[in-house]
Design an enzyme around this catalytic site. Structure first.
Site, PDB file in Angstrom:
ATOM      1  N   ARG A   1      15.176  -5.749 -15.443  1.00  0.00           N
ATOM      2  CA  ARG A   1      14.080  -4.522 -15.810  1.00  0.00           C
ATOM      3  C   ARG A   1      14.637  -3.863 -17.103  1.00  0.00           C
ATOM      4  NH1 ARG A   1      11.296  -1.189 -11.362  1.00  0.00           N
ATOM      5  NH2 ARG A   1      13.415  -0.463 -11.073  1.00  0.00           N
TER       6      ARG A   1
ATOM      7  N   ARG B   1       0.732  -1.349   0.027  1.00  0.00           N
ATOM      8  CA  ARG B   1      -0.077   0.076   0.099  1.00  0.00           C
ATOM      9  C   ARG B   1       0.732   1.353  -0.042  1.00  0.00           C
ATOM     10  NH1 ARG B   1      -3.565  -2.455   4.712  1.00  0.00           N
ATOM     11  NH2 ARG B   1      -1.764  -3.520   4.905  1.00  0.00           N
TER      12      ARG B   1
ATOM     13  N   ILE C   1      19.057  -6.411  -7.878  1.00  0.00           N
ATOM     14  CA  ILE C   1      20.043  -7.006  -8.773  1.00  0.00           C
ATOM     15  C   ILE C   1      20.152  -6.072  -9.918  1.00  0.00           C
ATOM     16  CG2 ILE C   1      19.419  -9.111  -7.550  1.00  0.00           C
ATOM     17  CD1 ILE C   1      17.773  -9.575 -10.215  1.00  0.00           C
TER      18      ILE C   1
ATOM     19  N   GLY D   1      11.643   1.955  -6.234  1.00  0.00           N
ATOM     20  CA  GLY D   1      10.263   2.296  -6.094  1.00  0.00           C
ATOM     21  C   GLY D   1      10.424   2.534  -4.366  1.00  0.00           C
TER      22      GLY D   1
ATOM     23  N   ARG E   1      18.243 -14.195  -7.734  1.00  0.00           N
ATOM     24  CA  ARG E   1      17.713 -13.221  -6.509  1.00  0.00           C
ATOM     25  C   ARG E   1      17.762 -14.189  -5.347  1.00  0.00           C
ATOM     26  NH1 ARG E   1      12.596 -10.041  -7.958  1.00  0.00           N
ATOM     27  NH2 ARG E   1      11.875 -10.811  -5.872  1.00  0.00           N
TER      28      ARG E   1
ATOM     29  N   LEU F   1      16.195 -17.481  -9.711  1.00  0.00           N
ATOM     30  CA  LEU F   1      17.589 -17.907  -9.132  1.00  0.00           C
ATOM     31  C   LEU F   1      18.823 -16.922  -8.830  1.00  0.00           C
ATOM     32  CD1 LEU F   1      17.476 -21.260 -11.185  1.00  0.00           C
ATOM     33  CD2 LEU F   1      17.496 -21.134  -8.706  1.00  0.00           C
TER      34      LEU F   1
HETATM   35  O1  F6P Z   1      13.640  -5.296  -9.788  1.00  0.00           O
HETATM   36  C1  F6P Z   1      14.151  -6.379  -9.485  1.00  0.00           C
HETATM   37  C2  F6P Z   1      13.473  -7.560 -10.221  1.00  0.00           C
HETATM   38  O2  F6P Z   1      14.088  -8.948  -9.961  1.00  0.00           O
HETATM   39  C3  F6P Z   1      13.720  -7.498 -11.513  1.00  0.00           C
HETATM   40  O3  F6P Z   1      14.991  -7.596 -12.335  1.00  0.00           O
HETATM   41  C4  F6P Z   1      12.661  -8.107 -12.153  1.00  0.00           C
HETATM   42  O4  F6P Z   1      12.193  -7.652 -13.554  1.00  0.00           O
HETATM   43  C5  F6P Z   1      11.722  -8.298 -11.023  1.00  0.00           C
HETATM   44  O5  F6P Z   1      12.308  -7.878  -9.973  1.00  0.00           O
HETATM   45  C6  F6P Z   1      10.854  -9.374 -10.648  1.00  0.00           C
HETATM   46  O6  F6P Z   1       9.960  -9.178  -9.872  1.00  0.00           O
HETATM   47  P1  F6P Z   1       8.827 -10.367  -9.267  1.00  0.00           P
HETATM   48  O7  F6P Z   1       9.886 -11.032  -7.998  1.00  0.00           O
HETATM   49  O8  F6P Z   1       7.561  -9.365  -8.799  1.00  0.00           O
HETATM   50  O9  F6P Z   1       8.661 -11.265 -10.393  1.00  0.00           O
END
Ligand code: F6P
Length: 359
Positions: free
Chosen positions: A185, A78, A140, A118, A286, A284
């Site tokens: 992104r 939110r 990342i 963000g 992240r 993978l």
């Molecule tokens: O901004 C980090 C990121 O891992 C981007 O590289 C990717 O587009 C997005 O988040 C994926 O988001 P989610 O975990 O919501 O699918």
């Protein structure tokens, strides 16, 4: 005035290194007799201030080497900022009030936000509303301005490089082209660094819309020379000169970048006859433990955040510039995407190494 009790939260998509920052903050704060309290589930935790965790050097021992975040995170919550009637970015007043109350109830003199663009935008709005806020740049994607690197990036690059190496062996066995779709992104830092580190032949990034004909020529020429395998790293935000970015819907109905890898697979297979397969590396990139670099950087970022709080310097973001940990105004970092610029060194070096960039 310095804060004697710090609150922290981890917001947005997670990445390796969050726990290292938490550990850095907790240890550095303890040495200054400052307490640290963690809100859970990102900014959402500010709306449920009873569910905080007191963090101590004892209960955070060993976490710097672990992935994820011990505090939990929320990606789309939110506390997202919006554009007001006059086009300005705003955070609804009830949320600002809730954040202020949550800090007061927890006797926290300041809030440290570990987040990407963000989440840091929300942090900036809270700071503008008079709350004592600090930011630590996480992602990342490495796309936050005013810092040369964000924590989590190095680990993700290592994951991409390892995937390129693994794809190479199967590509060699089958005389195939393998297309690895990676995150990032709207920026190509991760694809570019991962391709160089892993030894891929091709990197397609959002900043350089690719020429499909040139890609086809490259594969055909290499075919003639008898090259057995190719590995292409394709950023999820990449697009052909003649096309647009490709998106997909998640199970929760959100729109996310994704699918360009499969598109490149079809293009190459159809026009060159080379057997081609694609796979997205996905989360993978992240998950899992941080690299040594991210463990060190994360803890150093944590230390710097505590120094800023102790010096009463709020509205700042910890940053890494020219080999040193430092800090910048949150307002100077937020809302400006750091892209791979045409004159960036990594781009020049990638070309010098013979990496094909779709030009
Ligand atoms: O901004 C980090 C990121 O891992 C981007 O590289 C990717 O587009 C997005 O988040 C994926 O988001 P989610 O975990 O919501 O699918």
């Amino acid at each position: 005035m310095p804060a004697s009790r710090l609150a922290i939260l981890t917001a947005g998509g997670d990445c390796a290194g969050l726990n290292a920052v938490i550990r850095g903050i907790v240890c550095a704060a303890a040495r200054r007799s400052m307490e640290v309290v963690g809100f859970t589930e990102g900014y959402e935790g500010l709306l449920d201030p009873g569910r905080t965790k007191l963090l101590t050097p004892e209960n955070t021992r060993g976490i710097a080497a672990t992935g994820g975040t011990i505090l939990g995170s929320t990606n789309k919550g939110r506390f997202q900022t919006r554009r007001g009637a006059n086009g300005q970015i705003v955070l609804p007043e009830p949320l600002v009030r809730a954040a202020r109350t949550a800090l007061e109830q927890n006797r926290a003199g300041a809030l440290v936000v570990l987040g990407g663009d963000g989440s840091l935008r929300t942090a900036l709005q809270l700071s503008r509303a008079g709350l004592r806020v600090l930011g630590v740049p996480k992602t990342i994607d490495n796309d936050i301005d005013s810092t040369d690197v964000t924590f989590g990036f190095d680990t993700a690059v290592a994951r991409v490089a390892a995937a390129v190496e693994d794809l190479r062996t199967t590509a060699e066995s089958h005389r195939r082209m393998m297309v690895l779709e990676v995150m990032g992104r709207h920026t190509g830092w991760l694809a570019l660094h991962g391709a160089v580190a892993g030894g891929a032949e091709i990197a397609l990034i959002p900043e350089i819309p690719f020429d499909g004909d040139a890609l086809v020529r490259l594969v055909k020429e290499a075919d003639r020379r008898g090259q057995r395998s190719f590995v292409a790293v394709v950023a999820e935000g990449a697009r052909a000169k003649t096309g647009r970015q490709i998106r997909r819907q998640t199970s929760t109905g959100d729109s996310r970048l994704g699918g360009i890898g499969a598109h490149v697979e079809s293009l190459v297979a159809a026009r060159t006859g080379r057997e081609t397969r694609s796979c997205p590396l996905g989360h993978l990139q992240r998950g899992g433990p941080p690299t040594a670099f991210d463990r060190v950087l994360g803890q150093q970022f944590g230390v710097r955040a505590v120094e800023l709080a102790a010096d009463g310097m709020f509205g700042r973001m910890v940053s890494y510039r020219f080999g040193s940990v430092t800090d910048v105004a949150l307002a100077d970092a937020v809302g400006r995407r750091r892209s791979v610029s045409p004159d960036s060194q990594i781009l020049r070096h990638a070309r010098a190494l013979g990496l094909f960039l779709g030009e």
